[in-house]
Design an enzyme around this catalytic site. Structure first.
Site, mmCIF file in Angstrom:
data_model
loop_
_atom_site.group_PDB
_atom_site.id
_atom_site.type_symbol
_atom_site.label_atom_id
_atom_site.label_comp_id
_atom_site.label_asym_id
_atom_site.label_seq_id
_atom_site.Cartn_x
_atom_site.Cartn_y
_atom_site.Cartn_z
ATOM 1 C CB SER A 1 -0.795 -23.187 -1.005
ATOM 2 O OG SER A 1 -0.166 -22.723 0.096
ATOM 3 C CG ASP B 1 -8.115 -1.564 4.841
ATOM 4 O OD1 ASP B 1 -7.355 -2.171 4.134
ATOM 5 O OD2 ASP B 1 -9.321 -1.255 5.176
ATOM 6 C CG ASP C 1 -6.082 -5.434 1.501
ATOM 7 O OD1 ASP C 1 -5.708 -5.503 2.564
ATOM 8 O OD2 ASP C 1 -5.891 -4.481 0.777
ATOM 9 C CD GLU D 1 -3.041 -1.184 2.126
ATOM 10 O OE1 GLU D 1 -2.714 -0.262 3.032
ATOM 11 O OE2 GLU D 1 -3.529 -2.146 2.327
#
Length: 792
Positions: free
Chosen positions: A246, A321, A318, A184
């Site tokens: 994975s 933040d 995600d 970010e």
């Protein structure tokens, strides 16, 4: 002189004998009898040829107590280092050089949250009882047996393991995946300093909602660069597992040779010594499981028995933040939140430092989460940057979830267990002998305000960072018994029938596409043999896709017959990475040089290094080569330059580096010479411990974003493998007793133990070994038996 030589020989022999006795005293006890407190009945532990314990008890508490004891024999130092890393306590044993790492992990709030969860843990719940018995087994081992070699080298004093330690380790595993600290700040910098056009190769839409009214200042961006670098360094230097990606798939009985479902899984985790998983076959009346366990955790994260099996991949949603808070000019201890100034919460923690004075930290928290500036001290940055993280904001009953999953023999039980996994986000791929196959994307998905893009740093004063709760589990991506007859999970962006958007840091699609292409072949009936071949494949379409738009540019850049032959070899290449491939070596060097030539001048060295540490670069490069008009091709000085000119520069730089590194003859540029795997021990960074404790280097096939994902970071040759299959497992539920697996290194974490590195060569050569389950097989392969007796 003769007497002196005899005396010297006697001294050396005595020293050698003393050293041998000392090392022998550190080895696990795998046969005979030992007394254990609080056992209700004897427990038999039979060790097979790989050192895997097959534990048979008469009740659940005895089983988990025995598991804690035998796992501590093999992995106590790994448990100790993981809890210290997660709880910010490494400086206490490694000195002031680990203070930055401890500051970071204290700032993240893992320790505080784990302590709270431990206080709230119901001791009478099934998973609470299992944890208590397991921790008692670990602590009884510590109280009764010699300390590991590493404890002596570092001067570590034994101390009991607690529920808070186990829960802290779960927090570390959740954090090890989180990409926000790396990605970010970088995307925000590109947006604010270079502009929206430069974001297009990252496929990240620029939504105006949530954007800071005033871009962050240079000191704030430098702060974030330092924290990102610190996070990367802490994870890389710890020598401890870090989840990366994975593969997993389940095939229904209609598509298998046996007529029953088949499950395959190979979670991709950073390589380390010891390796991440501890295998144990557990059995008491009414329960049996062959499981793969994390350090200091009683429940298996991977497992199977005769009735069901499951594997995991990272969801890669995600769930973190970064939020720029607006400080009160009149009171720096306040931030603007939902229309008023609110006080930052503050607390202090003390870090003990080996051979130094204790260090007191001031840690702050806004309504959005911990202020990560505090990882670098009081003067770091002018804008408080908060971290909102699902792990800190949900109940996250992970132990309960996996306790249930260890017993989930039906779809309903598997689904109910998956619903209790909140962070990190995991794809749970599951099958049972009754014929069901399923996939559940397990995570608490936050409801963000409409239009807010969490790929960038958000404005904490505008409401953009405020969450509106979480979506119900039913909205998560999931499938049960799809009509196509198979399920694939490989870290690509999932689709959801509910239509919700799921921001994340997903891998390029080629690895998943390769697996899907093979599994979709209706002519194939899947069994253990062809499933091995699929797990070991070393090719995807990623390389050819990246190269296709620039092949003519490469042909134009070739200056002689030898270079033209190399270009044509690349043009004919199918993206395969066997040990003898020259094309793989050339492609990977070219990938780095192209990135360096095009991106480094625009970003600067620190930001460019951060980009190479993210998944964004993997997705960006094929988009970059496909767009000859991208602004990235223009140099930082603004002088005209075409894609062809940049490709020519990268091509010549690639050849120059490979000649200097691997020799003048391109025939010697084989992949196996340049791409190697070393399993690093946490203490293996110093001579002579590196030679004693590390394992490798071993020539490694495979590479980045292919089924055999022995992956390396984009960079210049040679390429050390960073992460890859932490185990390869294959379970045919027609006869789970024939299941196959492999440990990348060995079952034991005790240096000089015969099981410390006994699987390293078979693993890198693509071998599989049996996972004994049936009583007959366990008996036939028992090499020693340890009986734990109730203490009188």
């Amino acid at each position: 002189m003769k007497r002196i030589l005899i005396t010297l020989a006697v001294v050396l022999l005595a020293a050698a004998a003393g050293g041998a006795w000392y090392l022998h005293s550190k080895q696990p006890t795998r046969d005979g009898e030992l007394a254990l407190q609080h056992l209700g009945a004897p427990v038999q532990v039979r060790y097979d040829e790989r050192g895997v314990p097959h534990i048979e008890a008469q009740n659940e508490a005895d089983l988990y107590r025995a598991l804690g004891f035998v796992q501590a024999q093999d992995r106590l130092f790994q448990m100790e280092m993981l809890r210290r890393l997660a709880r910010g306590e490494l400086a206490e044993v490694l000195g002031a050089k680990l203070l930055p790492t401890d500051r970071l992990f204290r700032t993240l709030g893992i320790r505080e949250r784990a302590d709270q969860q431990a206080r709230e843990l119901d001791p009478d719940s099934p998973h609470g009882k299992a944890l208590a018995a397991y921790l008692d087994g670990i602590n009884q081992y510590q109280d009764s047996r010699p300390a590991p070699l590493e404890f002596d080298l570092l001067g570590i004093e034994k101390r009991p393991f607690s529920a808070a330690d186990t829960l802290s380790i779960a927090g570390y595993l959740a954090y090890s995946f989180a990409a926000a600290l790396r990605s970010e700040p970088l995307l925000t910098r590109i947006r604010d300093e270079l502009g929206n056009d430069y974001l297009q190769i990252f496929d990240t839409e620029w939504h105006p909602e949530g954007v800071l009214e005033s871009p962050l200042g240079n000191n704030d961006l430098q702060l974030l660069d330092r924290i990102a670098a610190l996070s990367d360094q802490a994870l890389a230097d710890s020598g401890l597992p870090q989840f990366e990606g994975s593969n997993a798939w389940a095939v229904s009985g209609a598509r298998t040779a046996s007529g029953k479902p088949l499950l395959a899984g190979d979670p991709h985790i950073r390589f380390s010594a010891p390796s991440v998983w501890y295998e144990a076959h557990l059995k008491y009346p009414g329960f049996e499981l062959y499981g793969h366990h994390q350090p200091a955790t009683p429940v298996a994260f991977l497992g199977h028995n005769r009735d069901f099996a499951w594997s995991l991949t990272m969801f890669q949603n995600d769930d973190m933040d970064l939020i720029a808070e607006r400080s009160n000019p009149e009171n720096p201890g306040q931030v603007w939140y939902q229309g008023s100034w609110v006080d930052l919460q503050q607390r202090q923690e003390v870090i003990q430092v080996k051979d130094g004075d204790p260090v007191t930290l001031r840690l702050r928290r806004s309504p959005h989460g911990p202020i990560i500036n505090d990882a670098l001290g009081d003067s770091a940055g002018t804008t408080p940057i908060a971290m909102w993280w699902t792990f800190l904001e949900t109940d996250n009953p992970l132990l309960d979830a996996f306790y249930r999953l260890n017993r989930a023999d039906t779809l309903a039980k598997g689904r109910a267990a998956a619903e209790r996994i909140h962070a990190p986000g995991l794809n749970l791929v599951w099958a049972n002998a009754g014929g069901d196959i399923a996939w559940w994307a397990a995570a608490k998905l936050p409801i963000r305000p409409a239009g807010v893009n969490p790929a960038f740093i958000l404005d904490g004063s505008s409401g953009a960072a405020d969450k509106r709760g979480f979506y119900p589990f039913s909205a998560n991506p999931q499938e049960e018994n799809p009509t196509r007859g198979y399920i694939v999970s490989a870290n690509f962006q999932p689709l959801t029938a509910s239509g919700i958007q799921i921001p994340g840091y997903y891998n390029p699609p080629e690895r998943g596409q390769r697996l899907n292409q093979r599994l979709a072949d209706q002519a194939v009936r899947w069994d253990l043999n062809n499933s091995q071949a699929l797990q070991l494949e070393t090719a995807t379409a990623y390389g050819p896709r990246l190269l296709a738009p620039i092949l003519d540019d490469l042909r134009a850049a070739a200056t002689d017959e030898q270079q033209r032959a190399l270009v044509e070899a690349l043009a004919a290449w199918r993206g395969d990475h066997p040990l003898d491939s020259v094309q793989a070596t050339l492609f990977n060097q070219l990938t780095y040089e192209l990135s360096r030539v095009v991106m480094a001048p625009r970003l600067g060295a620190p930001a460019f290094e951060q980009l190479l540490a993210t998944r964004m670069i993997d997705s960006a490069l094929p988009r970059l080569t496909a767009n000859a008009q991208s602004p990235w091709w223009t140099p930082a000085d603004g002088q005209p330059r075409s894609r062809a000119e940049a490709v020519a520069e990268a091509w010549q730089a690639s050849l120059q580096h490979l000649r200097a590194t691997l020799g003048e003859d391109p025939g010697q540029w084989q992949w196996g010479r340049a791409h190697t795997l070393t399993h690093p021990h946490p203490l293996g960074v110093q001579w002579p411990l590196d030679a004693l404790l590390n394992v490798g280097p071993l020539p490694a096939p495979g590479g980045h974003e292919m089924p055999n994902n022995l992956s390396h970071r984009i960079g210049a040759a040679p390429w050390p493998v960073g992460y890859g299959p932490s185990t390869r497992r294959l379970v045919d539920l027609a006869d789970a007793g024939t299941s196959l697996g492999i440990n990348p290194l060995g079952q034991s974490g005790v240096p000089f133990d015969r099981h410390y590195r006994d699987q390293a060569e078979p693993f890198i050569q693509g071998e599989y070994l049996p996972q004994h389950l049936s009583p007959e097989d366990v008996t036939a392969h028992t090499r020693s038996t340890l009986t734990l007796q109730p203490a009188r």
